[in-house]
Design an enzyme around this catalytic site. Structure first.
Site, PDB file in Angstrom:
ATOM      1  N   ASP A   1      -3.594   3.435 -11.314  1.00 55.34           N
ATOM      2  CA  ASP A   1      -4.638   4.419 -10.998  1.00 55.34           C
ATOM      3  C   ASP A   1      -4.893   5.351 -12.177  1.00 55.34           C
ATOM      4  OD1 ASP A   1      -5.507   3.964  -8.223  1.00 55.34           O
ATOM      5  OD2 ASP A   1      -3.407   4.295  -7.752  1.00 55.34           O
ATOM      6  N   ASP A   2      -3.851   5.632 -12.980  1.00 52.25           N
ATOM      7  CA  ASP A   2      -4.047   6.484 -14.152  1.00 52.25           C
ATOM      8  C   ASP A   2      -5.126   5.906 -15.060  1.00 52.25           C
ATOM      9  OD1 ASP A   2      -1.972   7.954 -13.142  1.00 52.25           O
ATOM     10  OD2 ASP A   2      -0.708   7.828 -14.923  1.00 52.25           O
TER      11      ASP A   2
ATOM     12  N   HIS B   1     -11.404  -0.900  -3.577  1.00 51.49           N
ATOM     13  CA  HIS B   1     -11.840  -0.342  -2.294  1.00 51.49           C
ATOM     14  C   HIS B   1     -11.641   1.167  -2.243  1.00 51.49           C
ATOM     15  CE1 HIS B   1      -7.496  -0.495  -1.408  1.00 51.49           C
ATOM     16  NE2 HIS B   1      -7.750   0.458  -0.540  1.00 51.49           N
ATOM     17  N   ASP B   2     -10.522   1.654  -2.794  1.00 55.07           N
ATOM     18  CA  ASP B   2     -10.246   3.094  -2.789  1.00 55.07           C
ATOM     19  C   ASP B   2     -11.250   3.850  -3.640  1.00 55.07           C
ATOM     20  OD1 ASP B   2      -8.105   3.704  -1.118  1.00 55.07           O
ATOM     21  OD2 ASP B   2      -6.621   3.064  -2.587  1.00 55.07           O
TER      22      ASP B   2
ATOM     23  N   GLY C   1     -14.931   3.111  -2.069  1.00 47.63           N
ATOM     24  CA  GLY C   1     -15.098   3.471  -0.670  1.00 47.63           C
ATOM     25  C   GLY C   1     -14.619   4.854  -0.300  1.00 47.63           C
TER      26      GLY C   1
ATOM     27  N   HIS D   1      -7.519   3.751 -14.350  1.00 48.94           N
ATOM     28  CA  HIS D   1      -8.835   3.855 -13.716  1.00 48.94           C
ATOM     29  C   HIS D   1      -9.397   5.261 -13.816  1.00 48.94           C
ATOM     30  CE1 HIS D   1     -11.308   5.258 -10.365  1.00 48.94           C
ATOM     31  NE2 HIS D   1     -11.975   4.127 -10.551  1.00 48.94           N
TER      32      HIS D   1
ATOM     33  N   ASP E   1       0.823  -1.199   0.000  1.00 49.39           N
ATOM     34  CA  ASP E   1       0.000   0.000   0.000  1.00 49.39           C
ATOM     35  C   ASP E   1       0.864   1.259   0.000  1.00 49.39           C
ATOM     36  OD1 ASP E   1      -2.640   1.405   0.537  1.00 49.39           O
ATOM     37  OD2 ASP E   1      -1.485   2.023   2.293  1.00 49.39           O
ATOM     38  N   ALA E   2       0.528   2.206  -0.879  1.00 47.05           N
ATOM     39  CA  ALA E   2       1.052   3.585  -0.855  1.00 47.05           C
ATOM     40  C   ALA E   2       2.544   3.665  -0.572  1.00 47.05           C
ATOM     41  CB  ALA E   2       0.267   4.406   0.164  1.00 47.05           C
ATOM     42  N   VAL E   3       3.358   2.999  -1.386  1.00 49.70           N
ATOM     43  CA  VAL E   3       4.803   3.036  -1.134  1.00 49.70           C
ATOM     44  C   VAL E   3       5.408   4.395  -1.449  1.00 49.70           C
ATOM     45  CG1 VAL E   3       5.040   0.558  -1.538  1.00 49.70           C
ATOM     46  CG2 VAL E   3       5.455   2.164  -3.428  1.00 49.70           C
TER      47      VAL E   3
ATOM     48  N   GLU F   1       1.331  -0.205  -4.983  1.00 49.67           N
ATOM     49  CA  GLU F   1       0.538   1.008  -5.190  1.00 49.67           C
ATOM     50  C   GLU F   1       1.522   2.153  -5.015  1.00 49.67           C
ATOM     51  OE1 GLU F   1      -3.289   3.501  -3.475  1.00 49.67           O
ATOM     52  OE2 GLU F   1      -1.996   2.411  -2.089  1.00 49.67           O
TER      53      GLU F   1
END
Length: 577
Positions: free
Chosen positions: A307-308, A376-377, A380, A310, A255-257, A288
């Site tokens: 994410d780009d 989820h991001d 949610g 998406h 997560d979020a490195v 991520e």
């Protein structure tokens, strides 16, 4: 395979003793407090305290710091009574594995399915749903973070004891049984791990190991973790090794490195994980990373959540353009074309914040990118947790789903999307009242700049109803509409496994072009020389897309020949020349 020594935590041996090891550089003394007795630990240098006691698995214990502060083991393997309760000695070798021949699956075969264990009812309940996922065509489940968090309701990103699978979901061995059953069904298991911060309640490290953090660097969650220190690095590497060796997981999603400043830690982490297993075993490490650091994807990490991809697809499907969607709303069709051709959209360009983001990624294979329409991001972290089906046209959504499942990128589904669920997935917690109220206010403030939610009450994360609302609506899965969506996903995944997966290794993007507003065409050369062509029209006007005469139609939705009406897609496979 390299022998890996792990130091943090409590280790039972075969002779009825348990060996305890705690890094507490600020402590003058540390004792192990059992139910009726207390035992001093020995200072072992460099801030370490150790002890060996004649106690077995199942024993509850606390650490007593300087005769005053009673804390759980930060590397507790089992936390049966929540984050402030005693830790419990756990033996990783007591479970009898059935799937001992399992070696995992190649990355090219991966179809990820992200799920939240708590909303599905715990480890045993998830295990019962595995056959239907395997039948659908999913090849890997990805569990949202499991590390012990406060209370019984949480996404998992507020975890404070990352070695202890959350007890509200079941026991450690029930988690092993879930993984074991998945392997028997041919399913890989990925765990989402959080190494960039601890949650706000139940983390005592700062009180006896302040060197775990650095006061000169702050993150949205407080002082940054100090990955410059060997003991800190080993804490998280020990955790990753636990998942790989003691739970036999097939992959980790980090997560979020981008919130981890020491990039060399990530490289060491990947190197040690891969060195810890036989070469015959598949292990997949996924990032991520908002920094879009393409080099990491050639240095031990197989892929990154894209994410780009998406964000631009979400904008084209919904028209939303505020917040982070603002970076993708301008010239969106060309941005989608670039994504299909090169992976990342931002490869050094300046974002709305005025800073450059990303690095060149066109040289990477398409399988280096995990593509998704929901997770989820992206569900949610919306104000009220709407799913994409509540926001987009069904035909457009189905066309985008065909791109998701038939492109050479690795697809990820979010639980429930396969039956067209419209059940919200919201942000939920079970903090104490004071912290719960602070989180509610922060959540409300987070969306004040979104005109869509101006003046609207945001669901209170701590309310039980917020969690209950987020439970997948399996009853709608059995309805006619749910079954129709399932059949659609099943058809596409069958085509993927039959035609794309066997040819995915060695594939590369060829070209992409804009056909019209919100309409693109892209081509990839697959590993056997055949060429995959996808033409997608998410716009409201028809477009034309020329097709090679020798190409066969793999899939078509609302398209007829070269004509693509609004909200349509066509997928062709052209024989090697």
């Amino acid at each position: 395979m390299v022998e890996t020594k792990r130091r943090h935590g409590a280790w039972p041996d075969a002779n009825g003793h348990t060996h305890f090891s705690l890094w507490a550089p600020d402590a003058g003394s540390v004792a192990i407090k059992l139910q009726d007795t207390q035992h001093d630990m020995t200072a072992a240098g460099d801030g370490w305290f150790t002890a060996s006691l004649p106690v077995a698995a199942g024993t509850d214990y606390h650490y007593l710091i300087d005769g005053d502060l009673l804390v759980p083991d930060p590397a507790s393997r089992w936390q049966a009574n929540d984050v402030h309760g005693p830790s419990r000695v756990a033996d990783a070798h007591q479970y009898s594995w059935r799937s001992n021949d399992w070696q995992g699956r190649p990355w090219a075969q991966t179809v990820l399915y992200e799920l939240h264990v708590g909303t599905l009812g715990g480890y045993q309940a998830v295990q019962e749903k595995l056959p239907e996922l395997a039948e659908l065509g999913v090849t890997a489940i990805e569990l949202m973070p499991l590390g012990e968090f406060p209370g019984g309701r949480n996404w998992g990103y507020d975890g404070v004891l990352p070695f202890a699978p959350d007890s509200s979901y079941g026991t450690p061995d029930q988690l092993r049984a879930l993984i074991d059953r998945a392997h028997e069904l041919g399913l890989m298991v990925f765990i989402d791990v959080v190494y960039n911060h601890f949650g706000p309640d139940g983390n005592y490290l700062g009180q006896y190991a302040s060197d775990f953090f650095r006061e000169d660097v702050h993150t949205p969650w407080g002082p940054a973790i100090d990955f410059r220190r060997r003991q800190v690095r080993d804490y998280f590497i020990d955790n990753a090794l636990m998942w790989v060796q003691d739970y036999r997981v097939d992959g980790l999603r980090f997560d979020a490195v981008h919130a981890i400043g020491e990039r060399d830690f990530l490289l060491e982490l990947a190197e040690r994980l891969h060195a810890s297993i036989p070469t015959s075993r598949h292990l997949h490490l996924v990032l991520e990373n908002e920094h879009n650091d393409a080099e990491l994807l050639q240095q031990g990490f197989v892929a990154q959540w894209n994410d780009d991809g998406h964000n631009v697809l979400h904008h084209l499907l919904t028209g939303e353009h505020e917040g982070y969607y603002a970076d993708f709303a301008g010239d969106a069709t060309h941005k989608l074309a670039r994504c299909l051709r090169e992976g990342f959209i931002y490869q050094g360009e300046t974002t709305r914040h005025g800073t450059p983001r990303g690095s060149s990624s066109g040289h990477l294979p398409p399988s280096a990118f995990v593509l998704f329409l929901q997770n989820h991001d992206q569900v949610g972290n919306r104000a009220v947790g709407e799913r994409l089906r509540s926001l987009a046209d069904d035909d457009a959504l189905k066309s985008a789903t065909a791109l998701l499942l038939l492109s050479p990128m690795i697809p990820l589904l979010f639980m429930g999307e396969e039956w067209g669920s419209e059940q919200p997935f919201q942000f939920f917690t079970s903090h104490n009242d004071e912290l719960g109220e602070a989180v509610r206010k922060g959540r409300q403030n987070e969306f004040k700049d979104f005109s869509k939610f101006s003046g609207q009450a945001i669901p209170a994360p701590n309310d039980v109803s917020t969690f209950e609302t987020s439970t997948p609506d399996h009853h709608s899965r059995e309805a006619a509409d749910g079954q129709a969506w399932l059949a659609f996903y099943r058809q596409l995944l069958s085509l993927r496994h039959q035609h794309i997966v066997p040819r995915l290794q060695g594939s590369q993007a060829l070209e992409s072009q804009v056909l019209g507003e919100a309409a693109v065409a892209a081509s990839w050369q697959l590993g056997d020389g055949q060429v995959l062509h996808i033409a997608l029209n998410l716009g409201s006007e028809p477009v034309e897309a020329a097709a090679p005469q020798s190409a066969q139609t793999l899939f078509s939705y609302r398209a007829a020949g070269n004509h693509l009406p609004a909200h349509s897609v066509r997928v062709l496979l052209e024989a090697a020349q």
